[in-house]
Scaffold this active site. Sequence first.
Site, PDB file in Angstrom:
ATOM      1  N   ARG H  87      36.645  11.983  17.488  1.00  0.00           N
ATOM      2  CA  ARG H  87      35.182  11.927  17.650  1.00  0.00           C
ATOM      3  C   ARG H  87      34.674  13.154  18.416  1.00  0.00           C
ATOM      4  O   ARG H  87      33.591  13.671  18.132  1.00  0.00           O
ATOM      5  CB  ARG H  87      34.764  10.646  18.371  1.00  0.00           C
ATOM      6  CG  ARG H  87      35.047   9.341  17.624  1.00  0.00           C
ATOM      7  CD  ARG H  87      34.477   9.259  16.243  1.00  0.00           C
ATOM      8  NE  ARG H  87      34.804   7.984  15.591  1.00  0.00           N
ATOM      9  CZ  ARG H  87      35.924   7.740  14.902  1.00  0.00           C
ATOM     10  NH1 ARG H  87      36.865   8.659  14.764  1.00  0.00           N
ATOM     11  NH2 ARG H  87      36.103   6.561  14.328  1.00  0.00           N
ATOM     12  N   GLU H  90      34.674  15.985  16.035  1.00  0.00           N
ATOM     13  CA  GLU H  90      33.535  15.841  15.120  1.00  0.00           C
ATOM     14  C   GLU H  90      32.241  16.319  15.783  1.00  0.00           C
ATOM     15  O   GLU H  90      31.394  16.951  15.148  1.00  0.00           O
ATOM     16  CB  GLU H  90      33.414  14.368  14.706  1.00  0.00           C
ATOM     17  CG  GLU H  90      32.359  14.095  13.649  1.00  0.00           C
ATOM     18  CD  GLU H  90      32.351  12.620  13.253  1.00  0.00           C
ATOM     19  OE1 GLU H  90      33.355  12.130  12.701  1.00  0.00           O
ATOM     20  OE2 GLU H  90      31.338  11.941  13.518  1.00  0.00           O
ATOM     21  N   SER H 113      31.996  29.234  29.709  1.00  0.00           N
ATOM     22  CA  SER H 113      33.420  29.399  29.977  1.00  0.00           C
ATOM     23  C   SER H 113      34.157  28.060  29.910  1.00  0.00           C
ATOM     24  O   SER H 113      33.653  27.037  30.373  1.00  0.00           O
ATOM     25  CB  SER H 113      33.640  30.000  31.366  1.00  0.00           C
ATOM     26  OG  SER H 113      35.028  30.146  31.624  1.00  0.00           O
TER      27      SER H 113
END
Lengths: 146, 146, 146, 146, 146, 146, 146, 146, 146, 146
Positions: H87, H90, H113
Amino acid sequence: MTKEDVTAMILSAKKQAGLTWEGIAESIGMSPVWTHSCAMGMNAMPADKAEAMVKALGLPQEAASVLSESPTKVWAQAVPTDPCIYRLYEIVGVYGPTIKALIHEKFGDGIMSAIDFDLHITRVPHEKGDRVKIEMSGKYLGYNAW
Amino acid sequence: MTKEDVTAMILSAKKQAGLTWEGIAESIGMSPVWTHSCAMGMNAMPADKAEAMVKALGLPQEAASVLSESPTKVWAQAVPTDPCIYRLYEIVGVYGPTIKALIHEKFGDGIMSAIDFDLHITRVPHEKGDRVKIEMSGKYLGYNAW
Amino acid sequence: MTKEDVTAMILSAKKQAGLTWEGIAESIGMSPVWTHSCAMGMNAMPADKAEAMVKALGLPQEAASVLSESPTKVWAQAVPTDPCIYRLYEIVGVYGPTIKALIHEKFGDGIMSAIDFDLHITRVPHEKGDRVKIEMSGKYLGYNAW
Amino acid sequence: MTKEDVTAMILSAKKQAGLTWEGIAESIGMSPVWTHSCAMGMNAMPADKAEAMVKALGLPQEAASVLSESPTKVWAQAVPTDPCIYRLYEIVGVYGPTIKALIHEKFGDGIMSAIDFDLHITRVPHEKGDRVKIEMSGKYLGYNAW
Amino acid sequence: MTKEDVTAMILSAKKQAGLTWEGIAESIGMSPVWTHSCAMGMNAMPADKAEAMVKALGLPQEAASVLSESPTKVWAQAVPTDPCIYRLYEIVGVYGPTIKALIHEKFGDGIMSAIDFDLHITRVPHEKGDRVKIEMSGKYLGYNAW
Amino acid sequence: MTKEDVTAMILSAKKQAGLTWEGIAESIGMSPVWTHSCAMGMNAMPADKAEAMVKALGLPQEAASVLSESPTKVWAQAVPTDPCIYRLYEIVGVYGPTIKALIHEKFGDGIMSAIDFDLHITRVPHEKGDRVKIEMSGKYLGYNAW
Amino acid sequence: MTKEDVTAMILSAKKQAGLTWEGIAESIGMSPVWTHSCAMGMNAMPADKAEAMVKALGLPQEAASVLSESPTKVWAQAVPTDPCIYRLYEIVGVYGPTIKALIHEKFGDGIMSAIDFDLHITRVPHEKGDRVKIEMSGKYLGYNAW
Amino acid sequence: MTKEDVTAMILSAKKQAGLTWEGIAESIGMSPVWTHSCAMGMNAMPADKAEAMVKALGLPQEAASVLSESPTKVWAQAVPTDPCIYRLYEIVGVYGPTIKALIHEKFGDGIMSAIDFDLHITRVPHEKGDRVKIEMSGKYLGYNAW
Amino acid sequence: MTKEDVTAMILSAKKQAGLTWEGIAESIGMSPVWTHSCAMGMNAMPADKAEAMVKALGLPQEAASVLSESPTKVWAQAVPTDPCIYRLYEIVGVYGPTIKALIHEKFGDGIMSAIDFDLHITRVPHEKGDRVKIEMSGKYLGYNAW
Amino acid sequence: MTKEDVTAMILSAKKQAGLTWEGIAESIGMSPVWTHSCAMGMNAMPADKAEAMVKALGLPQEAASVLSESPTKVWAQAVPTDPCIYRLYEIVGVYGPTIKALIHEKFGDGIMSAIDFDLHITRVPHEKGDRVKIEMSGKYLGYNAW
């Protein structure tokens, strides 16, 4: 005008004039392998050879400067599918470690250069069926110590 | 006893006896490329050569039957990382389409066999640095029509 | 005019004339598999068959020379997604090592050529549902020793 | 005891007894392709064939139950490297779309099953060199509409 | 006119007429899943259903013959990125071995056919939030022994 | 003791006791799909079910705590090779866009959850050959706007 | 008119009007992250927000209906190359297992939803150099047992 | 003693002592995310924190020096399969370009960063189901011009 | 007007005016590496440098705003095929772990920034053949603890 | 005794003796980069340096012959995940085409050798944070024409 454009022009001119790669190479005084490779945009021609190429095939003048540009070499298939090229890939897979071992035995820790390099192809008559002969020669480069 | 076991035995025996691949090959009357390739488990030896190999290196008798089994050829890296082998891969990428075009010009639609095939490596002295010479020869096979 | 152009012309002419691959193949005196494969640009036709093809389908004359050029065989999907083609891929995965073992048992260390090769497809009536029969035949090539 | 263990036992017993796959297959009354495939753990044997296999090769009794378990079919290389298996993969790449087109022409929209399927390999004598013949037969399955 | 062209025509006609897939499916007397799948070019319609589709959406006549051609099924992403489709892929990853084990327990060594197959989707009301129900049904195919 | 260890213990105990997944599931009062999935280490059991599992199969006590740990779900093959699992993958490729379109039509922009999810498998008798029925149900989740 | 067309219109209108994403988001009463995501075609707008967007940027009316269609989410690079996006990918690689472990510790076996989800970005002043703050919030979903 | 060895020791000690990551983190005066990440071998501890860790969990002294070695960060799956980690992947795919656009709008051409970086996870109570909150903060780095 | 359009304009203007990258860089008062990188669309120019570039090459005014947009950095080949770029990739493969070890020895656990970074290329005369010198400098960033 | 064995011995001896790579390199009179690279098995030492290494670290005598064997260079990750090494990979992606263009401008069509090559790393003090400096130097190799 890109390298792709010039490749297309060369293939078309070659077909219309009924030429062979051997013939084109001879007319510019170079080997067929190197000549074809430049025509495909995989190598760069020095200015005089590019001029000769343009004349031999009746290409527009701008093509000469394109033929002498440094190419970016790209191949899309990590594993080639065409059977004729795949067999060469297979040879690298099967005999690569052997070639490496014998280079180390004959020279030391290093490689055969693929830049300071040349390649020739010949048809060798054979009674059980003619053979393709491929000869490669590249400068030995030994690893630096510093 | 697997092909991997026999490869390890050969490498160890070669090191202890201070032999070279050239030397081993000569002692069994074959080329160094083919001999090394069989030792790596990438090719199979006929029974008499397997016997000669076992004698030359003092291997156990079972090794002879292993050396003559048909190998399954596996390489793990689709694109080889070792620089010495990668240069060969690069040559296929850069010159593959050229080799294909010249085979077609010289023979017709077909390939150079990688099975009915041999390969030799030589050190060629050169004033600007010695060169590696690789010579391949494979039977031409033309596509069938039916 | 490229191989892709000729493939499109053939598909269009075939559709308009209501032909089948069996019918086209018969009209040029070759097998349906080989004929379709040449039409897709995966094989090259000898000059007389290319002429016959052009006549049978009413293609422009230039198409004949294109049909007889040596093709570059490319497939984009390392693992095919189409279910009909995937099943063939799966058969290679499941039965590949078995086919290899039986070739070694029957012939020795070598391969079935995919160049000196032919392939036929037949519909076999069967009471529980008709079957697809695929017959392949390729020359055995044994590994060289040198 | 896993399928891998039983495969190893079979290979070892076969080597010691000097058997062939043809011979083993005959002794259990099945085809060599299917027999080898079960021995490799790629197919499952019905109980009686597993018993026959265990007897023919002198395997421990537990091996029979392992031989009849449903296997999980795994192959690690999406593109096989072994030349003998790669040629089969190449055939799928080159002739896959042709086989698909002819199945559609002869049957309709569907596939050749790789489950309700069988495969035979024969050595066919030929004056220019013997040939490998591979015959596959699979049930035609047409797509459902609902 | 290609399958892609017909897909675009259908999507455009559907939008302009304010139709739903349920509605289109009903008008041709088939299920929404199968109807959408044919509209996307992933399945082929029998001639009468293709005619009905062309009438229902006011498509040009040629579209009917295209809708009934056997499709080549291609998906470009081995792992789908769209979250709605990825969840299905994840289900195969997580529950695939379980589905396989239970098919083996209930039927024997074999598979659920994806060809002789149908699929339905329903919205199921639920107090904690409605649920998507997917029902698949495919013919069991057992492995052959020969 | 890892999840892999417990999986091995369960498989061994199941074989020795001649149990089925249906039977084990019934004895702990859960579905066979979920029970098998936990046994494979792909899902976690609540403490009471883990206890029941350990009792039903005579596993060591520590196994219960392992069965209730949150698993890390890993599958090694992006495209599964086993034919039984591949067919499910193929269904996602062929029908995935259709399932997505119909979820959007019935619910709006969102997905079927693969977490708040259940799955059942049944054998459905059929005169032309029995069928595998797979029923999935997952909560609909609509995309947030913020 | 596709989602890509509307994205291009929005980018062009935004540039000509000298707007920022913050400003556009404010004018439709939503967050900048969600607004940009819809503009890129990665999320769907409810009808009223799509209307507001079309007005705010002077887009053609059809764009509103396109903005409210359910999108298919596609990204071409499994590993993103752009350094700004790669850093996020790297964070998932380095801290993913940690995030998973802490979700399990705080909630149980489950996930953070990426659907019932929102995300905010802020610039946080800092004496050693300002910092990017990313806040994500997603509904916890626990695995089902059935 | 490797980082893997120390990870295993920590997991075992944590289980036996019934500790949580929150608790361990508190006992060494650091955040749970960073503490878990070091325990997994993905980050290095300064000497004093490594000492505190060793004391808190009763590890052998050598573990402290291992915990403070610079790690090599490796993850094997370019696309993670575990649903909880996927997830997050995604989210990078869907919202990555949006995060990039808003960083550019708020800061200029640069990145957040992933080294000068921290991350916190909280459980946020919510009436429709509790939510996972993830807060990341990283230093903005602008591209150099030279 | 996209970054690709501006790259094409720059290459064309450079060729027609017979300029070098060194020359163009000098005329805008920046380094050749950074200047070329911006021209390729891989870096963004501050407004004044973009103006200088547009003037130096006679580009349309809109090009200046495009040159100063934040780029999305994309490269299509995970492993570059061009031999000149591949050698750099090979250096990362061969010497990457060494560079990492020495950064850790000299600085602690951290990285060399690729953002706060610059790079210079020089030709160094050498009697055995001139050498390419590449100098990189990037800010050291140490990992945070929190 | 393999290269991996010797690497492990060196790392262990270095840790016990509290040495640095700088110190070891100095003791054998070579650079730290080259010394570390040989210790990792990525380069081969000449016999005298291997002897010096063995003495400096108190390794068994056989290690010297292993250190001087030609290595096979293998890296498993086409795209490295470790952030410190990834930054180098990113630099090749972002600046590779620029480095190529400037080599062509300064030298002609060719490459920087990665064999006849050396590399140095320095810590450069800087008021806004110290910097890592990497200097590479490789022989220019121009493409052959033949």
